[in-house]
Scaffold this motif. Sequence first.
Motif, PDB file in Angstrom:
ATOM      1  N   TYR A  32     112.825  19.223 -19.006  1.00  0.00           N
ATOM      2  CA  TYR A  32     113.118  17.833 -19.318  1.00  0.00           C
ATOM      3  C   TYR A  32     113.594  17.613 -20.735  1.00  0.00           C
ATOM      4  O   TYR A  32     113.126  18.249 -21.677  1.00  0.00           O
ATOM      5  CB  TYR A  32     111.862  16.973 -19.091  1.00  0.00           C
ATOM      6  N   ARG A  33     114.524  16.690 -20.872  1.00  0.00           N
ATOM      7  CA  ARG A  33     114.787  16.073 -22.164  1.00  0.00           C
ATOM      8  C   ARG A  33     113.563  15.227 -22.496  1.00  0.00           C
ATOM      9  O   ARG A  33     113.019  14.536 -21.628  1.00  0.00           O
ATOM     10  CB  ARG A  33     116.016  15.177 -22.088  1.00  0.00           C
ATOM     11  N   SER A  52     116.696  17.858 -26.577  1.00  0.00           N
ATOM     12  CA  SER A  52     117.046  18.536 -25.329  1.00  0.00           C
ATOM     13  C   SER A  52     115.973  19.527 -24.926  1.00  0.00           C
ATOM     14  O   SER A  52     115.051  19.839 -25.690  1.00  0.00           O
ATOM     15  CB  SER A  52     118.387  19.248 -25.482  1.00  0.00           C
ATOM     16  N   TRP A  53     116.132  20.079 -23.728  1.00  0.00           N
ATOM     17  CA  TRP A  53     115.087  20.916 -23.146  1.00  0.00           C
ATOM     18  C   TRP A  53     114.712  22.100 -24.029  1.00  0.00           C
ATOM     19  O   TRP A  53     113.554  22.504 -24.089  1.00  0.00           O
ATOM     20  CB  TRP A  53     115.519  21.403 -21.760  1.00  0.00           C
ATOM     21  N   ASN A  54     115.695  22.648 -24.742  1.00  0.00           N
ATOM     22  CA  ASN A  54     115.420  23.824 -25.577  1.00  0.00           C
ATOM     23  C   ASN A  54     115.410  23.501 -27.068  1.00  0.00           C
ATOM     24  O   ASN A  54     115.339  24.395 -27.902  1.00  0.00           O
ATOM     25  CB  ASN A  54     116.435  24.919 -25.302  1.00  0.00           C
ATOM     26  N   SER A  57     119.654  20.362 -29.053  1.00  0.00           N
ATOM     27  CA  SER A  57     120.367  19.104 -29.330  1.00  0.00           C
ATOM     28  C   SER A  57     119.363  18.000 -29.598  1.00  0.00           C
ATOM     29  O   SER A  57     118.346  17.903 -28.914  1.00  0.00           O
ATOM     30  CB  SER A  57     121.241  18.708 -28.144  1.00  0.00           C
ATOM     31  N   TYR A  59     119.096  13.699 -30.914  1.00  0.00           N
ATOM     32  CA  TYR A  59     119.841  12.455 -31.086  1.00  0.00           C
ATOM     33  C   TYR A  59     118.876  11.386 -31.587  1.00  0.00           C
ATOM     34  O   TYR A  59     117.749  11.286 -31.092  1.00  0.00           O
ATOM     35  CB  TYR A  59     120.462  12.041 -29.759  1.00  0.00           C
ATOM     36  N   ARG A 100     115.967  13.664 -17.410  1.00  0.00           N
ATOM     37  CA  ARG A 100     117.003  14.697 -17.381  1.00  0.00           C
ATOM     38  C   ARG A 100     118.364  14.121 -17.715  1.00  0.00           C
ATOM     39  O   ARG A 100     119.390  14.647 -17.298  1.00  0.00           O
ATOM     40  CB  ARG A 100     117.004  15.378 -16.002  1.00  0.00           C
ATOM     41  N   PRO A 102     121.549  12.890 -20.278  1.00  0.00           N
ATOM     42  CA  PRO A 102     122.223  13.527 -21.412  1.00  0.00           C
ATOM     43  C   PRO A 102     121.532  13.203 -22.721  1.00  0.00           C
ATOM     44  O   PRO A 102     120.880  12.161 -22.849  1.00  0.00           O
ATOM     45  CB  PRO A 102     123.630  12.919 -21.359  1.00  0.00           C
ATOM     46  N   ILE A 103     121.703  14.042 -23.695  1.00  0.00           N
ATOM     47  CA  ILE A 103     120.982  13.915 -24.949  1.00  0.00           C
ATOM     48  C   ILE A 103     121.206  12.562 -25.619  1.00  0.00           C
ATOM     49  O   ILE A 103     120.304  12.000 -26.235  1.00  0.00           O
ATOM     50  CB  ILE A 103     121.336  15.077 -25.910  1.00  0.00           C
TER      51      ILE A 103
END
Length: 123
Positions: A32-33, A52-54, A57, A59, A100, A102-103
């Motif tokens: 998940y974001r 982001s998931w990893n 990214s 924001y 899920r 976008p960032i």
Amino acid sequence: QVQLVESGGGLVQAGESLRLSCAASGRTFSNYRMGWFRQAPGKERMFVAAISWNGGSIYYANSVKGRFTISRDNAKNMVSLQMNSLKPEDTAVYYCAADRRPIGSVSTFVDYWGQGTQVTVSS
């Protein structure tokens, strides 16, 4: 299902710092974001930051850019929000969220919400 529990809110003076944490359990956290939103009294819930998931990214809303830092630890199923140089206008209930999208999405239609933690900044 993903369960999210926030902690770390409180009362501080303008210019001080707070660190919010969000502990996740349930479905695979790293899918998940993760994001933070906030809702001030009488106002709509607003996007603050997302990662982001990893963690590759990130924001931020313009209102917190340069003052807040979001991070995550997938090994511990945790996401954090370091808030520096706090202002009275940062006063709100802060919510952790998982989705899920976008960032750069600022939508409040997320998959999961935490229960929120109060942050109050006095002038």
